[in-house]
Design an enzyme around this catalytic site. Structure first.
Site, PDB file in Angstrom:
ATOM      1  N   SER A  30       0.681  -1.354  -0.035  1.00  0.00           N
ATOM      2  CA  SER A  30       0.154   0.106   0.072  1.00  0.00           C
ATOM      3  C   SER A  30       0.819   1.403   0.008  1.00  0.00           C
ATOM      4  CB  SER A  30      -0.955  -0.003   1.234  1.00  0.00           C
ATOM      5  OG  SER A  30      -0.016  -0.135   2.362  1.00  0.00           O
ATOM      6  N   HIS A  37      -5.594  -4.113  -0.932  1.00  0.00           N
ATOM      7  CA  HIS A  37      -5.304  -2.719  -1.922  1.00  0.00           C
ATOM      8  C   HIS A  37      -5.235  -3.370  -3.121  1.00  0.00           C
ATOM      9  CE1 HIS A  37      -4.424   0.630   0.928  1.00  0.00           C
ATOM     10  NE2 HIS A  37      -4.148  -0.384   1.616  1.00  0.00           N
ATOM     11  N   LYS A  68     -11.967  -0.529   1.239  1.00  0.00           N
ATOM     12  CA  LYS A  68     -11.471   0.234   0.173  1.00  0.00           C
ATOM     13  C   LYS A  68     -12.140   0.303  -1.127  1.00  0.00           C
ATOM     14  CE  LYS A  68      -6.825  -0.232   2.804  1.00  0.00           C
ATOM     15  NZ  LYS A  68      -7.465  -1.052   3.808  1.00  0.00           N
TER      16      LYS A  68
END
Length: 396
Positions: free
Chosen positions: A186, A214, A244
């Site tokens: 990330s 991610h 996310k």
């Protein structure tokens, strides 16, 4: 009266962090976390959220979330193993498994919870874990909780991984050995070398665990890093987050049915913490459906990511070796990184500084996260601000 010892510790520790440029000031966003946000009454182009696809403010997700509150209430009411498992949780888990190409899936309250739950449910003090040196803090904490021997290998160094796997097996000390890695790292935006990791795992009978927090929604045309490499039949644990790219909150592990069955009876956050709310469950399900139906948002994310990268490189910033839309501007000095972030704020761009312990000392940076919701005009304005502040501070 509070403890004088505690007061002294806290005052000295906070002062030390501030003097070294490592103290993080938390800003409150006044309203939704979209491509443009408001903080302290100031409108800012937002380059710091993980809302990769803009789904956190998507009208379709809001619609189903509101309906779920009406039909199921605002909370699950209990832990999953008593009567907190709603039909919406089962629907979500079935959708995750289909999305990830696995037999089954289990959902948790957060991505951090997943790593605390799943690693320690399978690994113990008689085992060893081969962990990438840049793995996320939740992986590190999950490994520690398991009490397994933690063997770090150099970041994405397959020769080092092979050597340490061979040594661990040859020692005869461990019942089980796991290799664990982020799918997308990330802070730097690089992608794990999953084909090579799988090859090594097969040679030494290693359990494979990929934290794709991610990667889901980003790599593999949205399906994630494991599917990007076509390895869904080779990875034992596919872990991900719903907070996310999915835009909501929660986490999951996807894998074989017997693994998921074991996690349901042995992973402590599942056993002892109330399930995510009905609105969160159905909104996450809707987001995954949208990603399975169309790659439009994913394509827009990559287009914007590449556009910002090229613009920042052109004006002279170092953006490292990112292979994803994650775009770090590496400054180095922690205080300079924090000052750079502050000046960007003053000029209308919100890009948070990232310093130790989130990244190694001396690699302070501002991490930029362009999303599918940004317009080219927003990105052009951001690049212009970066150029102005960068020249002013002597960074470019």
């Amino acid at each position: 009266m509070t403890s004088k010892t505690l007061d002294s510790f806290l005052n000295d520790s906070i002062l030390d962090l501030k003097e070294r440029g490592l103290y993080n000031e938390i800003d409150a966003v006044e309203g939704a976390n979209g491509p443009v946000i408001q903080i302290q009454g100031k409108e800012l182009i937002n380059l710091s959220s993980n809302n990769y696809l803009g789904l956190a403010t998507d009208e379709r997700l809001k619609h189903v979330a509101k309906a779920a509150i009406e039909s199921h209430g605002v909370g699950a009411g209990a832990v999953r193993t008593i009567n907190g498992t709603l039909d919406l949780h089962i629907t979500l888990e079935d959708k995750i498994a289909a999305f990830k190409g696995t037999e089954a899936a289990i959902s948790y309250q957060s991505g951090f919870n997943c790593n605390m739950a799943a690693i320690s449910a399978v690994m113990d003090k008689h085992d060893a874990i081969l962990s990438d040196s840049l793995n996320h803090a939740s992986i590190i904490d999950g490994c520690r909780l398991s009490k397994a021997k933690i063997i770090r290998f150099e970041h994405s160094d397959m020769d080092d991984l092979r050597t340490k796997a061979k040594e661990a097996v040859a020692s005869g000390q461990y019942n089980k050995i796991m290799v664990i890695t982020d799918g997308v790292f990330s802070m730097d935006g690089d992608i794990a070398k999953l084909p090579e990791i799988v090859e090594i795992a097969e040679a030494y009978d290693l359990i494979t665990y990929v934290d794709d927090a991610h990667g889901s929604g980003v790599t593999g045309k949205g399906a994630g890093t494991v599917k990007h490499f076509g390895l869904q039949d080779k990875i034992d644990f596919q872990m991900g987050t719903l907070s996310k790219a999915i835009g909501v909150v929660g986490g999951y592990v996807a894998g074989k049915a017997n693994l998921i069955n074991w996690l349901k009876v042995s992973s402590r956050p599942f056993l002892f913490s109330t399930a995510v709310s009905p609105a969160d469950a159905i909104a996450s399900t809707k987001a995954i459906e949208l990603l399975m139906e169309s790659t439009e948002l994913n394509e827009r994310l990559w287009e914007n990511g590449n556009y910002l990268k090229e613009g920042l490189k052109k004006i002279g910033f170092s953006i490292g070796n990112s292979e994803t839309p994650i775009t770090p501007c590496i400054i180095g000095d922690e205080k300079a990184a924090q000052q750079f972030s502050k000046r960007l704020f003053e000029e209308g761009v919100y890009a948070k500084s990232i310093v130790f312990p989130t990244v190694p000392r001396g690699t302070g940076r501002v991490r930029n996260m362009p999303t599918a919701a940004h317009t080219k005009e927003m990105l052009d304005e951001s690049i212009a601000v970066y150029e102005k502040v960068g020249k002013e501070m002597g960074l470019i």
